[in-house]
Design a protein around this motif. Structure first.
Motif, PDB file in Angstrom:
ATOM      1  N   CYS A   1       0.840  -1.016   0.278  1.00 32.46           N
ATOM      2  CA  CYS A   1       0.180   0.106  -0.094  1.00 32.46           C
ATOM      3  C   CYS A   1       1.010   1.246  -0.103  1.00 32.46           C
ATOM      4  O   CYS A   1       0.427   2.373  -0.836  1.00 32.46           O
ATOM      5  N   MET A   2       1.767   1.385   0.888  1.00 32.94           N
ATOM      6  CA  MET A   2       2.743   2.679   1.066  1.00 32.94           C
ATOM      7  C   MET A   2       3.680   2.857  -0.467  1.00 32.94           C
ATOM      8  O   MET A   2       3.541   3.831  -0.711  1.00 32.94           O
ATOM      9  N   ASP A   3       4.114   1.828  -1.235  1.00 33.89           N
ATOM     10  CA  ASP A   3       4.387   0.921  -2.225  1.00 33.89           C
ATOM     11  C   ASP A   3       3.741   2.462  -3.479  1.00 33.89           C
ATOM     12  O   ASP A   3       4.050   2.916  -4.152  1.00 33.89           O
ATOM     13  N   TYR A   4       2.322   1.698  -3.049  1.00 39.27           N
ATOM     14  CA  TYR A   4       1.148   2.070  -4.401  1.00 39.27           C
ATOM     15  C   TYR A   4       1.412   3.856  -4.212  1.00 39.27           C
ATOM     16  O   TYR A   4       1.661   4.795  -4.870  1.00 39.27           O
ATOM     17  N   MET A   5       1.067   3.872  -2.599  1.00 40.07           N
ATOM     18  CA  MET A   5       0.806   5.962  -2.560  1.00 40.07           C
ATOM     19  C   MET A   5       2.121   6.399  -2.936  1.00 40.07           C
ATOM     20  O   MET A   5       2.248   7.572  -3.101  1.00 40.07           O
ATOM     21  N   LYS A   6       3.370   6.235  -3.094  1.00 40.04           N
ATOM     22  CA  LYS A   6       4.540   6.757  -3.291  1.00 40.04           C
ATOM     23  C   LYS A   6       4.221   6.149  -4.478  1.00 40.04           C
ATOM     24  O   LYS A   6       4.803   7.923  -4.992  1.00 40.04           O
ATOM     25  N   GLN A   7       4.413   5.652  -5.434  1.00 44.70           N
ATOM     26  CA  GLN A   7       4.408   5.949  -7.129  1.00 44.70           C
ATOM     27  C   GLN A   7       3.070   6.926  -7.497  1.00 44.70           C
ATOM     28  O   GLN A   7       3.566   7.532  -8.550  1.00 44.70           O
TER      29      GLN A   7
ATOM     30  N   LYS B   1       4.468  10.434  -6.595  1.00 48.05           N
ATOM     31  CA  LYS B   1       5.078  10.927  -7.860  1.00 48.05           C
ATOM     32  C   LYS B   1       5.177  11.123  -8.958  1.00 48.05           C
ATOM     33  O   LYS B   1       5.107  11.924  -9.505  1.00 48.05           O
ATOM     34  N   SER B   2       4.123  10.320 -10.057  1.00 52.07           N
ATOM     35  CA  SER B   2       3.381  10.439 -10.531  1.00 52.07           C
ATOM     36  C   SER B   2       2.663  12.468 -10.937  1.00 52.07           C
ATOM     37  O   SER B   2       3.003  12.283 -11.164  1.00 52.07           O
ATOM     38  N   ARG B   3       1.888  12.062  -9.797  1.00 51.98           N
ATOM     39  CA  ARG B   3       1.099  13.708  -9.696  1.00 51.98           C
ATOM     40  C   ARG B   3       1.901  14.972  -9.397  1.00 51.98           C
ATOM     41  O   ARG B   3       1.402  15.674  -9.804  1.00 51.98           O
ATOM     42  N   MET B   4       2.845  15.193  -8.775  1.00 51.31           N
ATOM     43  CA  MET B   4       3.904  15.947  -8.717  1.00 51.31           C
ATOM     44  C   MET B   4       4.468  16.060  -9.721  1.00 51.31           C
ATOM     45  O   MET B   4       4.943  17.416  -9.713  1.00 51.31           O
ATOM     46  N   ILE B   5       4.706  15.637 -11.218  1.00 53.57           N
ATOM     47  CA  ILE B   5       4.887  15.992 -11.845  1.00 53.57           C
ATOM     48  C   ILE B   5       3.659  16.836 -12.312  1.00 53.57           C
ATOM     49  O   ILE B   5       4.411  17.763 -13.334  1.00 53.57           O
TER      50      ILE B   5
ATOM     51  N   THR C   1       0.209  21.493 -10.660  1.00 54.62           N
ATOM     52  CA  THR C   1      -0.963  22.142 -10.762  1.00 54.62           C
ATOM     53  C   THR C   1      -2.109  21.622 -10.514  1.00 54.62           C
ATOM     54  O   THR C   1      -3.493  22.168  -9.890  1.00 54.62           O
ATOM     55  N   ASP C   2      -1.629  20.685 -11.251  1.00 59.10           N
ATOM     56  CA  ASP C   2      -3.204  19.962 -11.444  1.00 59.10           C
ATOM     57  C   ASP C   2      -3.546  19.312 -10.545  1.00 59.10           C
ATOM     58  O   ASP C   2      -4.486  18.812 -10.200  1.00 59.10           O
ATOM     59  N   PHE C   3      -2.776  18.617  -9.963  1.00 58.20           N
ATOM     60  CA  PHE C   3      -2.782  17.948  -8.496  1.00 58.20           C
ATOM     61  C   PHE C   3      -3.565  18.748  -7.645  1.00 58.20           C
ATOM     62  O   PHE C   3      -4.775  18.803  -6.601  1.00 58.20           O
ATOM     63  N   LEU C   4      -3.402  20.551  -7.314  1.00 60.97           N
ATOM     64  CA  LEU C   4      -3.831  21.604  -6.681  1.00 60.97           C
ATOM     65  C   LEU C   4      -5.192  21.003  -7.506  1.00 60.97           C
ATOM     66  O   LEU C   4      -5.675  22.026  -5.412  1.00 60.97           O
TER      67      LEU C   4
ATOM     68  N   LEU D   1      -5.198  11.119  -3.156  1.00 56.73           N
ATOM     69  CA  LEU D   1      -4.993  11.386  -2.322  1.00 56.73           C
ATOM     70  C   LEU D   1      -5.271  12.043  -1.410  1.00 56.73           C
ATOM     71  O   LEU D   1      -5.099  12.778  -0.814  1.00 56.73           O
ATOM     72  N   GLU D   2      -5.549  13.607  -2.729  1.00 56.79           N
ATOM     73  CA  GLU D   2      -5.752  14.653  -3.009  1.00 56.79           C
ATOM     74  C   GLU D   2      -7.582  14.894  -2.604  1.00 56.79           C
ATOM     75  O   GLU D   2      -8.088  15.913  -1.155  1.00 56.79           O
ATOM     76  N   SER D   3      -8.122  13.637  -1.968  1.00 55.40           N
ATOM     77  CA  SER D   3     -10.292  13.749  -1.604  1.00 55.40           C
ATOM     78  C   SER D   3      -9.749  13.957  -0.171  1.00 55.40           C
ATOM     79  O   SER D   3     -10.370  13.366   0.350  1.00 55.40           O
ATOM     80  N   LEU D   4      -8.142  13.395   0.540  1.00 58.27           N
ATOM     81  CA  LEU D   4      -8.503  13.668   1.562  1.00 58.27           C
ATOM     82  C   LEU D   4      -8.142  14.650   2.529  1.00 58.27           C
ATOM     83  O   LEU D   4      -8.822  14.915   3.688  1.00 58.27           O
ATOM     84  N   SER D   5      -8.795  15.383   1.505  1.00 59.95           N
ATOM     85  CA  SER D   5      -8.364  16.541   2.527  1.00 59.95           C
ATOM     86  C   SER D   5      -9.919  17.377   2.788  1.00 59.95           C
ATOM     87  O   SER D   5     -10.164  17.836   3.657  1.00 59.95           O
ATOM     88  N   GLY D   6     -11.226  16.359   2.423  1.00 58.93           N
ATOM     89  CA  GLY D   6     -12.765  16.059   3.423  1.00 58.93           C
ATOM     90  C   GLY D   6     -12.475  15.388   4.452  1.00 58.93           C
ATOM     91  O   GLY D   6     -13.135  16.383   5.340  1.00 58.93           O
TER      92      GLY D   6
END
Length: 262
Positions: free
Chosen positions: A7-13, A16-20, A23-26, A116-121
């Motif tokens: 699970c942690m590996d999936y979250m890290k990956q 990484k993909s989202r931080m590329i 702006t889209d993530f934010l 993971l951005e949905s965790l803002s809720g």
């Protein structure tokens, strides 16, 4: 520990993909936050016209909504890929790829698409609960944080169990979407007190599609509403039952799966 590390590996990956595309993530993060605020604004607009709703004050409704946001955000983060089971994994055959790996199939599917951005809720929900709790002069004990964790876990299992069961129906049907979109709309009723609905809808939200255990029933523990303690206690139990049913139906569907064919 094995599944935790995966699970942690999936979250890290994922990060990484989202931080590329930061702006889209934010944008997604603040879009989720805006959607939550709009729903909250709707409650305030309703109570601008009426002082109470079937005996419930504005602050009580807001508190229930705040609690509802927490399990909903967790569900939206980790369980959203269930929408794609029927079309992507069963009809298009990606389940073949999933079943060749030595990891439980449902676990893989849940982690392949997370937001993971949905965790803002979770943050918004806690903030709303604190605000409305202060307005209601609610008292909290030191152990209430542990009770909150237990109730949120139970509520999340209610959500997960229902949607795993619905997604599993795809092993027996050819429809691309199934009935998940319809049930998703019904789920929003769980963020309001069941007292405002007629008896048929109350029974539906309590015993058939127990979305009332995602919002109103567990929130009653903190609101100290008389007559609701039993329903609050039932929240983790209903969650465990719903998840057990979901996994049972899923496993039965996996046994029936024979590949997409040509």
């Amino acid at each position: 520990m094995f599944y935790t590390s995966i699970c942690m590996d999936y979250m890290k990956q994922y990060m990484k993909s989202r931080m590329i595309y930061r702006t889209d993530f934010l944008v997604d993060f603040f879009s989720n936050l805006l959607n939550q605020c709009i729903n909250l604004l709707f409650i305030f607009i309703v109570f601008a016209k009426v002082p109470t709703l079937s005996g419930w004050s504005r602050e009580e409704i807001v508190f229930i909504y705040g609690y509802f946001l927490i399990p909903y955000a967790i569900f939206d983060t980790f369980w959203g890929n269930l929408w794609n089971v029927q079309d992507r994994y069963i009809i298009k055959g990606e389940m073949d790829r999933i079943l060749t790996r030595p990891v439980y199939s449902l676990f893989q599917i849940l982690l392949e698409t997370m937001t993971l951005e949905s965790l803002s809720g979770v943050i918004t929900g806690i903030a709303v609960m604190v605000y409305s709790g202060n307005q209601l002069h609610l008292s909290f004990q030191w152990y209430d944080s542990f009770v909150l964790l237990l109730l949120v876990l139970g509520s999340n299992f209610v959500y997960g169990g229902i949607y795993v069961t619905l997604a599993s129906i795809g092993f027996w049907t050819d429809s691309k979407t199934g009935i998940i979109p319809l049930i998703y709309n019904i789920g929003s009723y769980g963020r309001y007190p069941v007292d405002i609905y007629n008896k048929a809808i109350r029974a539906l939200l309590t015993w058939v599609l127990p979305f009332a255990f995602v919002g109103v029933y567990p929130a009653m523990y903190f609101l100290h509403k008389p007559g609701y303690l039993l329903w609050t206690i039932l929240t983790p139990i209903v969650g465990a039952i719903a998840m057990t049913i979901g996994i049972f139906v899923w496993n039965a569907g996996i046994k029936r799966y024979r590949g997409a064919g040509s």
